[in-house]
Design a protein around this motif. Sequence first.
Motif, PDB file in Angstrom:
ATOM      1  N   ARG A 231       0.835  -1.206   0.000  1.00 30.08           N
ATOM      2  CA  ARG A 231       0.000   0.000   0.000  1.00 30.08           C
ATOM      3  C   ARG A 231       0.871   1.257   0.000  1.00 30.08           C
ATOM      4  N   LEU A 232       1.922   1.254   0.810  1.00 31.65           N
ATOM      5  CA  LEU A 232       2.817   2.410   0.893  1.00 31.65           C
ATOM      6  C   LEU A 232       3.591   2.601  -0.411  1.00 31.65           C
ATOM      7  N   GLU A 233       3.915   1.489  -1.071  1.00 30.05           N
ATOM      8  CA  GLU A 233       4.596   1.592  -2.368  1.00 30.05           C
ATOM      9  C   GLU A 233       3.650   2.188  -3.409  1.00 30.05           C
ATOM     10  N   THR A 234       2.385   1.763  -3.388  1.00 33.10           N
ATOM     11  CA  THR A 234       1.392   2.297  -4.312  1.00 33.10           C
ATOM     12  C   THR A 234       1.222   3.803  -4.123  1.00 33.10           C
ATOM     13  N   GLN A 235       1.345   4.258  -2.878  1.00 31.53           N
ATOM     14  CA  GLN A 235       1.197   5.684  -2.569  1.00 31.53           C
ATOM     15  C   GLN A 235       2.494   6.469  -2.775  1.00 31.53           C
ATOM     16  N   SER A 236       3.526   5.781  -3.300  1.00 37.18           N
ATOM     17  CA  SER A 236       4.829   6.404  -3.603  1.00 37.18           C
ATOM     18  C   SER A 236       5.595   6.840  -2.357  1.00 37.18           C
ATOM     19  N   LEU A 237       5.217   6.290  -1.202  1.00 39.78           N
ATOM     20  CA  LEU A 237       5.974   6.580   0.017  1.00 39.78           C
ATOM     21  C   LEU A 237       7.179   5.643   0.130  1.00 39.78           C
ATOM     22  N   LEU A 238       7.103   4.507  -0.553  1.00 42.00           N
ATOM     23  CA  LEU A 238       8.220   3.579  -0.644  1.00 42.00           C
ATOM     24  C   LEU A 238       8.565   3.399  -2.114  1.00 42.00           C
TER      25      LEU A 238
ATOM     26  N   ARG B  99      15.723  -5.292  -5.393  1.00 36.21           N
ATOM     27  CA  ARG B  99      14.623  -6.094  -4.838  1.00 36.21           C
ATOM     28  C   ARG B  99      14.147  -5.565  -3.493  1.00 36.21           C
ATOM     29  N   SER B 100      14.823  -4.555  -2.987  1.00 35.85           N
ATOM     30  CA  SER B 100      14.486  -4.014  -1.665  1.00 35.85           C
ATOM     31  C   SER B 100      13.513  -2.840  -1.772  1.00 35.85           C
ATOM     32  N   LEU B 101      12.738  -2.648  -0.707  1.00 27.76           N
ATOM     33  CA  LEU B 101      11.876  -1.478  -0.592  1.00 27.76           C
ATOM     34  C   LEU B 101      12.547  -0.486   0.346  1.00 27.76           C
ATOM     35  N   ILE B 102      12.648   0.760  -0.099  1.00 28.66           N
ATOM     36  CA  ILE B 102      13.234   1.793   0.752  1.00 28.66           C
ATOM     37  C   ILE B 102      12.267   2.969   0.861  1.00 28.66           C
ATOM     38  N   VAL B 103      12.436   3.756   1.923  1.00 26.74           N
ATOM     39  CA  VAL B 103      11.625   4.957   2.082  1.00 26.74           C
ATOM     40  C   VAL B 103      12.013   5.939   0.986  1.00 26.74           C
ATOM     41  N   ALA B 104      11.023   6.434   0.265  1.00 29.23           N
ATOM     42  CA  ALA B 104      11.282   7.334  -0.859  1.00 29.23           C
ATOM     43  C   ALA B 104      11.792   8.685  -0.371  1.00 29.23           C
ATOM     44  N   SER B 105      12.392   9.427  -1.261  1.00 32.61           N
ATOM     45  CA  SER B 105      12.813  10.791  -0.970  1.00 32.61           C
ATOM     46  C   SER B 105      12.246  11.700  -2.051  1.00 32.61           C
ATOM     47  N   LEU B 106      12.185  12.984  -1.764  1.00 35.55           N
ATOM     48  CA  LEU B 106      11.630  13.957  -2.703  1.00 35.55           C
ATOM     49  C   LEU B 106      12.745  14.772  -3.335  1.00 35.55           C
ATOM     50  N   ASP B 107      12.715  14.886  -4.674  1.00 39.33           N
ATOM     51  CA  ASP B 107      13.696  15.747  -5.314  1.00 39.33           C
ATOM     52  C   ASP B 107      13.182  17.189  -5.269  1.00 39.33           C
ATOM     53  N   HIS B 108      13.961  18.122  -5.821  1.00 38.58           N
ATOM     54  CA  HIS B 108      13.609  19.542  -5.717  1.00 38.58           C
ATOM     55  C   HIS B 108      12.255  19.839  -6.353  1.00 38.58           C
ATOM     56  N   SER B 109      12.001  19.257  -7.530  1.00 41.67           N
ATOM     57  CA  SER B 109      10.738  19.515  -8.222  1.00 41.67           C
ATOM     58  C   SER B 109       9.553  18.982  -7.423  1.00 41.67           C
ATOM     59  N   GLN B 110       9.696  17.773  -6.891  1.00 40.65           N
ATOM     60  CA  GLN B 110       8.613  17.179  -6.099  1.00 40.65           C
ATOM     61  C   GLN B 110       8.345  18.001  -4.844  1.00 40.65           C
ATOM     62  N   LEU B 111       9.420  18.474  -4.223  1.00 38.64           N
ATOM     63  CA  LEU B 111       9.280  19.293  -3.021  1.00 38.64           C
ATOM     64  C   LEU B 111       8.515  20.575  -3.328  1.00 38.64           C
ATOM     65  N   SER B 112       8.874  21.231  -4.433  1.00 37.99           N
ATOM     66  CA  SER B 112       8.205  22.463  -4.830  1.00 37.99           C
ATOM     67  C   SER B 112       6.732  22.221  -5.118  1.00 37.99           C
ATOM     68  N   GLU B 113       6.448  21.134  -5.837  1.00 41.08           N
ATOM     69  CA  GLU B 113       5.063  20.799  -6.166  1.00 41.08           C
ATOM     70  C   GLU B 113       4.256  20.522  -4.904  1.00 41.08           C
ATOM     71  N   LEU B 114       4.871  19.828  -3.960  1.00 43.87           N
ATOM     72  CA  LEU B 114       4.188  19.488  -2.717  1.00 43.87           C
ATOM     73  C   LEU B 114       3.830  20.746  -1.930  1.00 43.87           C
ATOM     74  N   TYR B 115       4.763  21.692  -1.843  1.00 40.64           N
ATOM     75  CA  TYR B 115       4.493  22.907  -1.079  1.00 40.64           C
ATOM     76  C   TYR B 115       3.470  23.806  -1.757  1.00 40.64           C
ATOM     77  N   VAL B 116       3.443  23.795  -3.089  1.00 40.79           N
ATOM     78  CA  VAL B 116       2.419  24.573  -3.802  1.00 40.79           C
ATOM     79  C   VAL B 116       1.030  24.045  -3.447  1.00 40.79           C
TER      80      VAL B 116
ATOM     81  N   ALA C  45       5.986  13.316   5.318  1.00 43.34           N
ATOM     82  CA  ALA C  45       6.783  12.395   6.133  1.00 43.34           C
ATOM     83  C   ALA C  45       8.073  12.000   5.427  1.00 43.34           C
ATOM     84  N   LEU C  46       8.156  12.230   4.107  1.00 38.19           N
ATOM     85  CA  LEU C  46       9.347  11.854   3.344  1.00 38.19           C
ATOM     86  C   LEU C  46      10.468  12.881   3.474  1.00 38.19           C
ATOM     87  N   LEU C  47      10.212  13.963   4.173  1.00 38.67           N
ATOM     88  CA  LEU C  47      11.257  14.962   4.399  1.00 38.67           C
ATOM     89  C   LEU C  47      12.135  14.499   5.549  1.00 38.67           C
TER      90      LEU C  47
END
Length: 217
Positions: free
Chosen positions: A52-59, A64-81, A155-157
């Motif tokens: 479920r978390l992978e589907t929501q792009s949080l992972l 073959r491993s699942l890791i906690v995702a991170s936000l690049d500059h563009s994603q961060l800007s879009e999120l704050y807008v 939460a990805l910050l």
Amino acid sequence: MVELKSPQKDAYQLILEAIDTGVYKPGSRLVESELAERFGVSRTPIREALQRLETQSLLTRDGRSLIVASLDHSQLSELYVVRGELEGLAARLAARHATPEEKRVLRDMLESDRRLQNDPEAMARANRRFHKQIHLASHNRYLVQQLDLVHRSMALLASTSIAAEGRTVDTLEEHERIVRAIEEGDGDAADAALREHISQAFVIRLRLDAEAEDGHI
């Protein structure tokens, strides 16, 4: 007397909370067996929560491993807008629809949070509660759902902007302006105050990220 038991959190909530509180940071690898042991649940609900978390792009996948995702500059800007637009709307609606009791809760939260100025982590938790209360005071379930999605991505910050030097004092001053506008039923002022609050947080976030990048050069 019947003892009331608090509802147990499911695997999804437990993992999400661990990401939100920094137990697992961007880049952390999540392993089913380790999570099952940590939270005391079987691997099946853990596996379903991870999917479920992978589907929501949080992972995200790293081989073959699942890791906690991170936000690049563009994603961060879009999120704050998006966050600024939705939070501003929530404040505007709260100014219009909040009950006297809800306004009192916001005021009490603000006064209580003044004691946390020297504890950035506690202040960050209090900040999340404060914003959630404004969301609820908007009395618009669809807006609350969308803001939950936005805050899930927050939460990805890797760190909170409140940790920046002097930010706790500024945050409290910004919260004061938001609460006062809601108390006065001034939707325009509440909207503007909350948008400015988010804008200032974004500036601090960009500064922290720039300093982090500089440290790796």
